[in-house]
Design an enzyme around this catalytic site. Structure first.
Site, PDB file in Angstrom:
ATOM      1  N   GLU A   1       0.827  -1.215   0.000  1.00 41.64           N
ATOM      2  CA  GLU A   1       0.000   0.000   0.000  1.00 41.64           C
ATOM      3  C   GLU A   1       0.861   1.264   0.000  1.00 41.64           C
ATOM      4  OE1 GLU A   1      -3.077  -0.131  -0.596  1.00 41.64           O
ATOM      5  OE2 GLU A   1      -3.169  -2.305  -0.445  1.00 41.64           O
TER       6      GLU A   1
ATOM      7  N   GLU B   1      -1.008  -2.752  -9.580  1.00 43.39           N
ATOM      8  CA  GLU B   1      -0.974  -3.759  -8.518  1.00 43.39           C
ATOM      9  C   GLU B   1       0.287  -4.613  -8.623  1.00 43.39           C
ATOM     10  OE1 GLU B   1      -2.872  -3.841  -5.950  1.00 43.39           O
ATOM     11  OE2 GLU B   1      -4.132  -2.218  -6.695  1.00 43.39           O
TER      12      GLU B   1
END
EC number: 3.4.24.-
Length: 300
Positions: free
Chosen positions: A143, A217
């Protein structure tokens, strides 16, 4: 990208620039079409478009955090979570974001914020209960990679066009078209034309953001694995999170699915498995990349 110790990703940078350019071009064309169709209402069109952009860009992090039930916590309230974020930020040489917890059994994490200084990183209670410390570190490093590469801000801008298209359609049908009804014989054509144009704009912007989302991602996985030097821990977290997702009640998954693009791993459902529409790459591809990085680092 601000200077951090996260590995630079020219592929991600190139894709973000290309996506921003294409969506910006789409935005200009869409506004131009609206101005041509509603010549008398052009000030309202520009005001509405500008207002929506400001709200989306400046307040999207708060809206997303509120919608997902994120509650900011202090180091006293969540010492282990803060300690992990502190360690990763020191390792990455980046400002510490705000830290939050979302009270849901759906095991996940997400980051929001238009800049490193405004960022917020959130873990769910379901994630904190399931992961070992090294696995949690890998997820949070993933993250923070999103924050370091500024792709949260890029995705916020990219998703704006879809919001604008839907809002402009409602504005046109409820306002401008109805006012033109008594004077313009082409009103019926506008009723068909405007939704079609808006739908096309929405679909194109949606596909562009999905393509970027899947790559970002993979980039965040790579950045986290290289920063922590523990790709196997991140792979273990990925496997555990996606495996446990099947045990979560369907109702909770449906509530979370709207925020898939923000999450570490998507809330899988029957409607999110298409590779074209998915916000994340397949689990197998993510694990394959982590295994390759592990071999390159000489880790078991």
């Amino acid at each position: 990208m601000a200077r951090t110790r996260y590995a630079p990703d020219r592929g991600l940078t190139g894709r973000m620039v290309t996506t921003m350019f294409l969506i910006g071009l789409l935005y200009v064309v869409f506004i131009g079409v609206l101005l041509a169709l509603f010549q008398e209402a052009w000030p309202m069109v520009l005001l509405l478009a500008g207002g929506l952009f400001v709200v989306q860009f400046w307040f999207s992090d708060r809206i997303a955090a509120y919608s997902m039930g994120a509650r900011e916590v202090t180091p006293q309230q969540a010492p282990e979570l803060h300690a992990t974020v502190d360690r990763l930020c020191a390792l990455a040489d980046m400002p510490k974001p705000r830290v939050a917890i979302a009270d849901t059994d759906v095991p996940n994490a997400f980051a929001t914020g238009r800049s490193q200084e405004k960022a917020l990183v959130c873990a769910t209670t379901g994630l904190l209960r399931r992961l070992e410390p090294e696995e949690l570190e890998g997820v949070l490093a993933h993250e923070l990679s999103h924050v370091a590469h500024r792709d949260v801000a890029v995705m916020t801008f990219a998703s704006f066009l879809g919001v604008l298209a839907g809002t402009m359609t409602r504005f046109a049908l409820w306002g401008g078209v109805s006012r033109a009804g008594g004077r313009n014989q082409n009103t019926a054509i506008l009723f068909v034309l405007i939704p079609l144009i808006s739908a096309l704009v929405y679909v194109l912007s949606f596909l562009l953001t999905r393509l970027l989302s899947r790559y970002r991602e993979l980039s965040a996985d790579r950045g986290a694995a290289l920063l922590t030097g523990k790709p196997s821990a991140l792979a273990s977290a990925l496997t555990k999170v996606t495996g446990d997702m099947a045990r979560i009640p369907t109702r909770d998954l449906r509530q979370s699915e709207a925020f898939n693009a923000f999450f570490f791993a998507p809330a899988f459902s029957k409607h999110s498995l298409s590779s074209l529409l998915a916000s994340h790459p397949p689990l197998e591809r993510r694990l394959e990349q982590l295994a390759r990085i592990s071999r390159e680092l000489g880790r078991p």
